[in-house]
Write an enzyme that holds these catalytic residues in place. Structure first.
Site, short mmCIF file in Angstrom:
data_model
loop_
_atom_site.label_atom_id
_atom_site.label_comp_id
_atom_site.label_asym_id
_atom_site.label_seq_id
_atom_site.Cartn_x
_atom_site.Cartn_y
_atom_site.Cartn_z
NE ARG A 34 -29.86 96.65 -42.54
CZ ARG A 34 -30.97 96.12 -43.03
NH1 ARG A 34 -30.91 95.04 -43.81
NH2 ARG A 34 -32.14 96.65 -42.79
CG ASP A 35 -24.47 88.25 -44.40
OD1 ASP A 35 -24.65 87.11 -43.94
OD2 ASP A 35 -23.50 88.54 -45.15
CG ASN A 97 -26.10 77.80 -44.30
OD1 ASN A 97 -26.95 77.19 -44.95
ND2 ASN A 97 -25.71 79.03 -44.61
CD GLU A 105 -19.00 81.25 -45.84
OE1 GLU A 105 -18.75 82.39 -45.41
OE2 GLU A 105 -19.39 81.03 -46.99
CB VAL A 106 -19.59 82.25 -38.89
CG1 VAL A 106 -19.27 82.81 -37.51
CG2 VAL A 106 -19.07 83.18 -39.98
CG HIS A 110 -25.19 82.40 -38.31
ND1 HIS A 110 -24.11 81.62 -38.00
CD2 HIS A 110 -25.26 82.43 -39.66
CE1 HIS A 110 -23.54 81.18 -39.11
NE2 HIS A 110 -24.23 81.65 -40.15
CG HIS A 112 -28.18 83.25 -43.23
ND1 HIS A 112 -27.21 84.01 -43.86
CD2 HIS A 112 -27.55 82.18 -42.70
CE1 HIS A 112 -26.03 83.41 -43.69
NE2 HIS A 112 -26.21 82.29 -43.01
P1 DGP Z 1 -22.78 80.76 -42.89
O1 DGP Z 1 -21.88 80.48 -41.70
O2 DGP Z 1 -22.33 80.06 -44.13
O3 DGP Z 1 -24.23 80.47 -42.59
O4 DGP Z 1 -22.72 82.31 -43.20
C1 DGP Z 1 -21.96 83.24 -42.49
C2 DGP Z 1 -22.40 84.63 -42.89
O5 DGP Z 1 -21.73 85.55 -42.06
C3 DGP Z 1 -22.09 85.01 -44.34
O6 DGP Z 1 -23.33 85.29 -45.01
C4 DGP Z 1 -21.26 86.27 -44.24
C5 DGP Z 1 -21.46 86.72 -42.80
N1 DGP Z 1 -20.30 87.35 -42.20
C6 DGP Z 1 -19.04 86.86 -42.17
N2 DGP Z 1 -18.23 87.71 -41.52
C7 DGP Z 1 -19.00 88.76 -41.13
C8 DGP Z 1 -18.72 89.97 -40.41
O7 DGP Z 1 -17.60 90.25 -40.00
N3 DGP Z 1 -19.78 90.80 -40.21
C9 DGP Z 1 -21.05 90.50 -40.64
N4 DGP Z 1 -22.02 91.40 -40.39
N5 DGP Z 1 -21.34 89.38 -41.32
C10 DGP Z 1 -20.32 88.52 -41.56
#
Ligand code: DGP
Length: 126
Positions: A34-35, A97, A105-106, A110, A112
């Site tokens: 889960r996000d 993304n 961001e990460v 991944h 979503h």
């Molecule tokens: P993006 O790289 O922009 O596609 O999105 C990264 C997503 O990762 C964002 O929706 C928030 C999520 N996220 C960031 N840090 C953590 C974490 O520590 N745990 C979880 N479960 N989700 C995270």
């Protein structure tokens, strides 16, 4: 394309068990969690366990077993969340993304999976 992978990114740390997560599905090649900042009632991230930066990296460098396992995991998660339109669910959206313009961001690939409410149009006008 040659990518360099940062093994200190947050999903790498989650995969190593250094940070807790709310797992909804796990298999040999995949973790779905889960996000932490959900944008819809259902917001799950599906990540390969391998070190891939973004979708094109995964699509070109991952093994057939990883790609098949990943795709099957998406189906499993949709079924588990009750989102499948063909089974009475309300549907969902899948987003990947990538890079600067994709606002990733990460830097660990991944998908979503979002659902549980009407999600509106895919993009706002620029
Ligand atoms: P993006 O790289 O922009 O596609 O999105 C990264 C997503 O990762 C964002 O929706 C928030 C999520 N996220 C960031 N840090 C953590 C974490 O520590 N745990 C979880 N479960 N989700 C995270």
């Amino acid at each position: 394309m040659a990518y360099s992978y940062d093994d200190q990114n947050i999903f790498a740390r989650i995969l190593r068990g250094e940070i807790p997560n709310e797992t909804v599905f796990e298999s040999e090649h995949v973790l779905a969690l889960r996000d932490v900042n959900p944008q819809a009632p259902e917001h799950v991230l599906v990540i390969p366990k391998g070190a891939y930066v973004c979708y094109d990296h995964f699509a070109t460098a991952a093994s057939d077993a990883e790609i098949i396992g990943f795709t099957r995991a998406v189906g499993e998660v949709c079924a588990q969340l009750g989102l499948e339109p063909g089974a009475g669910g309300g549907g969902y959206r899948v987003i990947a993304n990538a890079g600067r313009d994709g606002v990733q961001e990460v830097p660990h690939f991944h998908l979503h999976i979002l659902g549980g409410r009407p999600l509106g149009r895919i993009l706002q006008p620029a």
